[in-house]
Design a protein around this motif. Structure first.
Motif, PDB file in Angstrom:
ATOM      1  N   ASP A  99       0.833  -1.207   0.000  1.00 47.43           N
ATOM      2  CA  ASP A  99       0.000   0.000   0.000  1.00 47.43           C
ATOM      3  C   ASP A  99       0.866   1.256   0.000  1.00 47.43           C
ATOM      4  OD1 ASP A  99      -2.315  -1.474   0.009  1.00 47.43           O
ATOM      5  OD2 ASP A  99      -2.567  -1.406   2.187  1.00 47.43           O
ATOM      6  N   PHE A 100       1.927   1.241   0.797  1.00 43.88           N
ATOM      7  CA  PHE A 100       2.830   2.394   0.867  1.00 43.88           C
ATOM      8  C   PHE A 100       3.481   2.657  -0.487  1.00 43.88           C
ATOM      9  CE2 PHE A 100       7.140   4.043   1.382  1.00 43.88           C
ATOM     10  CZ  PHE A 100       6.899   5.218   2.095  1.00 43.88           C
ATOM     11  N   LEU A 101       3.960   1.591  -1.140  1.00 42.18           N
ATOM     12  CA  LEU A 101       4.624   1.754  -2.433  1.00 42.18           C
ATOM     13  C   LEU A 101       3.662   2.235  -3.510  1.00 42.18           C
ATOM     14  CD1 LEU A 101       6.910  -1.437  -2.422  1.00 42.18           C
ATOM     15  CD2 LEU A 101       7.636   0.953  -2.190  1.00 42.18           C
ATOM     16  N   ARG A 102       2.403   1.818  -3.427  1.00 39.82           N
ATOM     17  CA  ARG A 102       1.405   2.277  -4.400  1.00 39.82           C
ATOM     18  C   ARG A 102       1.185   3.780  -4.297  1.00 39.82           C
ATOM     19  NH1 ARG A 102      -2.814  -2.562  -3.113  1.00 39.82           N
ATOM     20  NH2 ARG A 102      -2.034  -4.103  -4.628  1.00 39.82           N
ATOM     21  N   GLU A 103       1.353   4.310  -3.121  1.00 40.52           N
ATOM     22  CA  GLU A 103       1.057   5.731  -2.897  1.00 40.52           C
ATOM     23  C   GLU A 103       2.278   6.630  -2.995  1.00 40.52           C
ATOM     24  OE1 GLU A 103      -1.695   6.956   0.003  1.00 40.52           O
ATOM     25  OE2 GLU A 103      -2.586   4.977   0.253  1.00 40.52           O
ATOM     26  N   THR A 121       1.647 -12.080  -0.820  1.00 43.54           N
ATOM     27  CA  THR A 121       1.992 -10.678  -0.540  1.00 43.54           C
ATOM     28  C   THR A 121       3.503 -10.454  -0.572  1.00 43.54           C
ATOM     29  OG1 THR A 121       1.849 -11.170   1.835  1.00 43.54           O
ATOM     30  CG2 THR A 121      -0.070 -10.118   0.795  1.00 43.54           C
ATOM     31  N   HIS A 122       4.283 -11.446  -0.127  1.00 36.81           N
ATOM     32  CA  HIS A 122       5.738 -11.307  -0.155  1.00 36.81           C
ATOM     33  C   HIS A 122       6.233 -11.317  -1.603  1.00 36.81           C
ATOM     34  CE1 HIS A 122       6.405 -12.694   4.278  1.00 36.81           C
ATOM     35  NE2 HIS A 122       5.269 -12.025   4.119  1.00 36.81           N
ATOM     36  N   ASN A 123       5.645 -12.176  -2.404  1.00 36.71           N
ATOM     37  CA  ASN A 123       5.992 -12.191  -3.821  1.00 36.71           C
ATOM     38  C   ASN A 123       5.576 -10.892  -4.502  1.00 36.71           C
ATOM     39  OD1 ASN A 123       7.130 -13.996  -5.894  1.00 36.71           O
ATOM     40  ND2 ASN A 123       5.144 -13.720  -6.891  1.00 36.71           N
ATOM     41  N   ASP A 124       4.453 -10.315  -4.074  1.00 43.06           N
ATOM     42  CA  ASP A 124       3.972  -9.053  -4.649  1.00 43.06           C
ATOM     43  C   ASP A 124       4.950  -7.915  -4.399  1.00 43.06           C
ATOM     44  OD1 ASP A 124       1.721 -10.342  -5.545  1.00 43.06           O
ATOM     45  OD2 ASP A 124       0.424  -9.650  -3.911  1.00 43.06           O
ATOM     46  N   VAL A 125       5.581  -7.907  -3.218  1.00 46.42           N
ATOM     47  CA  VAL A 125       6.568  -6.868  -2.912  1.00 46.42           C
ATOM     48  C   VAL A 125       7.739  -6.966  -3.883  1.00 46.42           C
ATOM     49  CG1 VAL A 125       8.275  -6.075  -1.228  1.00 46.42           C
ATOM     50  CG2 VAL A 125       5.965  -6.640  -0.485  1.00 46.42           C
ATOM     51  N   VAL A 126       8.247  -8.177  -4.093  1.00 44.37           N
ATOM     52  CA  VAL A 126       9.364  -8.382  -5.011  1.00 44.37           C
ATOM     53  C   VAL A 126       8.983  -7.950  -6.425  1.00 44.37           C
ATOM     54  CG1 VAL A 126      10.896 -10.084  -6.063  1.00 44.37           C
ATOM     55  CG2 VAL A 126      10.331 -10.240  -3.623  1.00 44.37           C
ATOM     56  N   GLN A 127       7.806  -8.366  -6.872  1.00 41.99           N
ATOM     57  CA  GLN A 127       7.354  -8.019  -8.218  1.00 41.99           C
ATOM     58  C   GLN A 127       7.150  -6.505  -8.364  1.00 41.99           C
ATOM     59  OE1 GLN A 127       7.253 -10.039 -10.830  1.00 41.99           O
ATOM     60  NE2 GLN A 127       8.024 -11.640  -9.471  1.00 41.99           N
ATOM     61  N   LYS A 128       6.663  -5.882  -7.318  1.00 41.80           N
ATOM     62  CA  LYS A 128       6.459  -4.429  -7.338  1.00 41.80           C
ATOM     63  C   LYS A 128       7.792  -3.713  -7.516  1.00 41.80           C
ATOM     64  CE  LYS A 128       4.062  -0.584  -6.541  1.00 41.80           C
ATOM     65  NZ  LYS A 128       3.034  -0.079  -7.489  1.00 41.80           N
ATOM     66  N   LEU A 129       8.816  -4.148  -6.803  1.00 41.53           N
ATOM     67  CA  LEU A 129      10.135  -3.524  -6.909  1.00 41.53           C
ATOM     68  C   LEU A 129      10.755  -3.783  -8.282  1.00 41.53           C
ATOM     69  CD1 LEU A 129      11.526  -4.395  -3.365  1.00 41.53           C
ATOM     70  CD2 LEU A 129      10.846  -2.126  -4.189  1.00 41.53           C
ATOM     71  N   LEU A 130      10.597  -4.988  -8.802  1.00 36.82           N
ATOM     72  CA  LEU A 130      11.133  -5.291 -10.125  1.00 36.82           C
ATOM     73  C   LEU A 130      10.441  -4.466 -11.206  1.00 36.82           C
ATOM     74  CD1 LEU A 130      11.514  -9.179  -9.868  1.00 36.82           C
ATOM     75  CD2 LEU A 130      13.354  -7.475  -9.964  1.00 36.82           C
ATOM     76  N   GLY A 148      28.020  -5.693  -6.526  1.00 38.07           N
ATOM     77  CA  GLY A 148      28.358  -5.168  -7.839  1.00 38.07           C
ATOM     78  C   GLY A 148      27.543  -5.752  -8.973  1.00 38.07           C
ATOM     79  N   ARG A 149      26.718  -6.739  -8.667  1.00 39.60           N
ATOM     80  CA  ARG A 149      25.891  -7.339  -9.713  1.00 39.60           C
ATOM     81  C   ARG A 149      24.495  -6.722  -9.731  1.00 39.60           C
ATOM     82  NH1 ARG A 149      27.379 -13.838  -9.651  1.00 39.60           N
ATOM     83  NH2 ARG A 149      29.652 -13.584  -9.626  1.00 39.60           N
ATOM     84  N   HIS A 150      23.830  -6.904 -10.872  1.00 40.88           N
ATOM     85  CA  HIS A 150      22.476  -6.397 -11.036  1.00 40.88           C
ATOM     86  C   HIS A 150      21.521  -7.575 -11.234  1.00 40.88           C
ATOM     87  CE1 HIS A 150      24.822  -2.796 -11.887  1.00 40.88           C
ATOM     88  NE2 HIS A 150      23.737  -2.082 -11.731  1.00 40.88           N
ATOM     89  N   PHE A 151      20.392  -7.509 -10.556  1.00 39.35           N
ATOM     90  CA  PHE A 151      19.363  -8.523 -10.690  1.00 39.35           C
ATOM     91  C   PHE A 151      18.051  -7.824 -11.032  1.00 39.35           C
ATOM     92  CE2 PHE A 151      22.564 -10.343  -7.944  1.00 39.35           C
ATOM     93  CZ  PHE A 151      22.716 -11.628  -8.448  1.00 39.35           C
ATOM     94  N   GLY A 152      17.613  -7.980 -12.284  1.00 45.67           N
ATOM     95  CA  GLY A 152      16.377  -7.330 -12.710  1.00 45.67           C
ATOM     96  C   GLY A 152      16.437  -5.821 -12.596  1.00 45.67           C
ATOM     97  N   GLY A 153      17.643  -5.252 -12.726  1.00 44.54           N
ATOM     98  CA  GLY A 153      17.797  -3.803 -12.624  1.00 44.54           C
ATOM     99  C   GLY A 153      18.075  -3.306 -11.217  1.00 44.54           C
ATOM    100  N   ILE A 154      18.177  -4.228 -10.249  1.00 46.52           N
ATOM    101  CA  ILE A 154      18.469  -3.865  -8.860  1.00 46.52           C
ATOM    102  C   ILE A 154      19.941  -4.148  -8.592  1.00 46.52           C
ATOM    103  CG2 ILE A 154      17.955  -4.339  -6.439  1.00 46.52           C
ATOM    104  CD1 ILE A 154      15.149  -5.158  -7.286  1.00 46.52           C
ATOM    105  N   GLU A 155      20.689  -3.109  -8.180  1.00 43.50           N
ATOM    106  CA  GLU A 155      22.114  -3.252  -7.937  1.00 43.50           C
ATOM    107  C   GLU A 155      22.374  -3.638  -6.485  1.00 43.50           C
ATOM    108  OE1 GLU A 155      26.316  -0.710  -8.234  1.00 43.50           O
ATOM    109  OE2 GLU A 155      24.380   0.293  -8.510  1.00 43.50           O
TER     110      GLU A 155
END
Length: 276
Positions: free
Chosen positions: A30-34, A61-70, A95-102
């Motif tokens: 909810d916080f990230l949506r807003e 919901t835990h998977n949703d957080v990961v997907q939201k960040l990706l 130093g590596r990137h995973f789905g655009g997350i460093e």
């Protein structure tokens, strides 16, 4: 819930503990949506590897957080992941990137007004975590027990129409040893920032959110957690740092929703007669 996300420069989040039953992932979604940020900094303990090793727990919901960040990363939001002690496995991928997350062990963040902050989870300065892993795991077990007690207390208080009250937060501020630990942790992190010639430090780890000046003008910032208090630190476009207590925001909205709208009252008979 706001229809238009609030635009901010940076979001700092830590201690989400995905994989732990106590994680309040729904509130975080909810916080990230807003909030729409140009940059998101994950300040450690995002995934709780300690809990997942003992018992697999990964609800939607835990998977949703990961997907939201990706999704945010795919849209061009800069996301930096600074691992903590519960997700220390990620330190092997610096130093590596995973789905655009460093992934990076520590970072220097410069605010819009030119201040420079050390960003680090903070467990590196916790003598218990570094030198007595068994005690650290026992402390983690005691914290989970306190959270479970919190849930029972919250259920009872809701039944009587009382606001949320945290037993574990109360204990942190009342038990002398806990207070001394928090104070020592803050001083140590502030000293590290000062040693590096920086204006402040942004950390997590101890689940005690704060923004305060320590010593010679060093700004100590702790993002808190998304297990109990549900807090985040927001950097606005002018560089101002704000501590957002999301549970308080939701409680205020709930209270406002309960207040009945006042209806216009008819004029008294005497006034009606005079008007006639």
């Amino acid at each position: 819930m706001s229809e238009t996300p609030k635009k901010v420069r940076t979001l700092f989040l830590s201690d989400i503990h995905l994989g732990a039953k106590a994680s309040n992932a729904g509130a975080l979604i909810d916080f990230l949506r807003e909030h729409q940020a140009e940059k998101i900094v994950l300040v450690g303990d995002i995934v709780d590897g300690w809990k997942l090793k003992r018992h697999w727990h990964w609800p939607q919901t835990h998977n949703d957080v990961v997907q939201k960040l990706l999704r945010q990363a795919r849209k061009g939001v800069e996301i930096i992941y600074v691992p903590g002690n519960h997700d220390e496995f990620a330190r092997d991928f610096q130093g590596r990137h995973f789905g655009g997350i460093e992934v990076i062990d520590r970072a220097i963040h410069e605010t819009a007004d030119g201040r420079r902050f050390l960003v680090i989870h903070g467990d590196q300065f916790d003598v218990v975590v570094m030198n007595a892993k068994l005690l650290a795991h026992l402390g983690d077990w005691a914290y989970v027990a306190a959270i479970n007690l919190n849930r029972f207390i919250a259920m009872v208080r809701r039944a009587f129409g009382l606001p949320y009250w945290s037993f574990s937060a109360w204990a942190k501020l009342r038990v002398k040893r806990a207070v001394n630990f928090i104070g020592s942790f803050e001083q140590t992190l502030a000293a590290e920032a000062r040693k590096q010639g920086l204006d402040g430090v942004i950390c997590g780890h101890i689940h005690h959110a704060a923004i305060e000046k320590i010593g010679e003008g060093v700004t100590y910032v702790n993002t808190g957690d998304w297990v109990e208090s549900c807090t985040a630190v927001v950097e606005h476009s002018d560089g101002t740092l704000e501590l957002v207590r999301w549970m308080d925001v939701l409680a205020d909205r709930e209270t406002a929703a309960r207040v009945p709208k006042l209806r216009a009252l008819p004029a008294p008979e005497t006034e009606k007669a005079h008007a006639a």
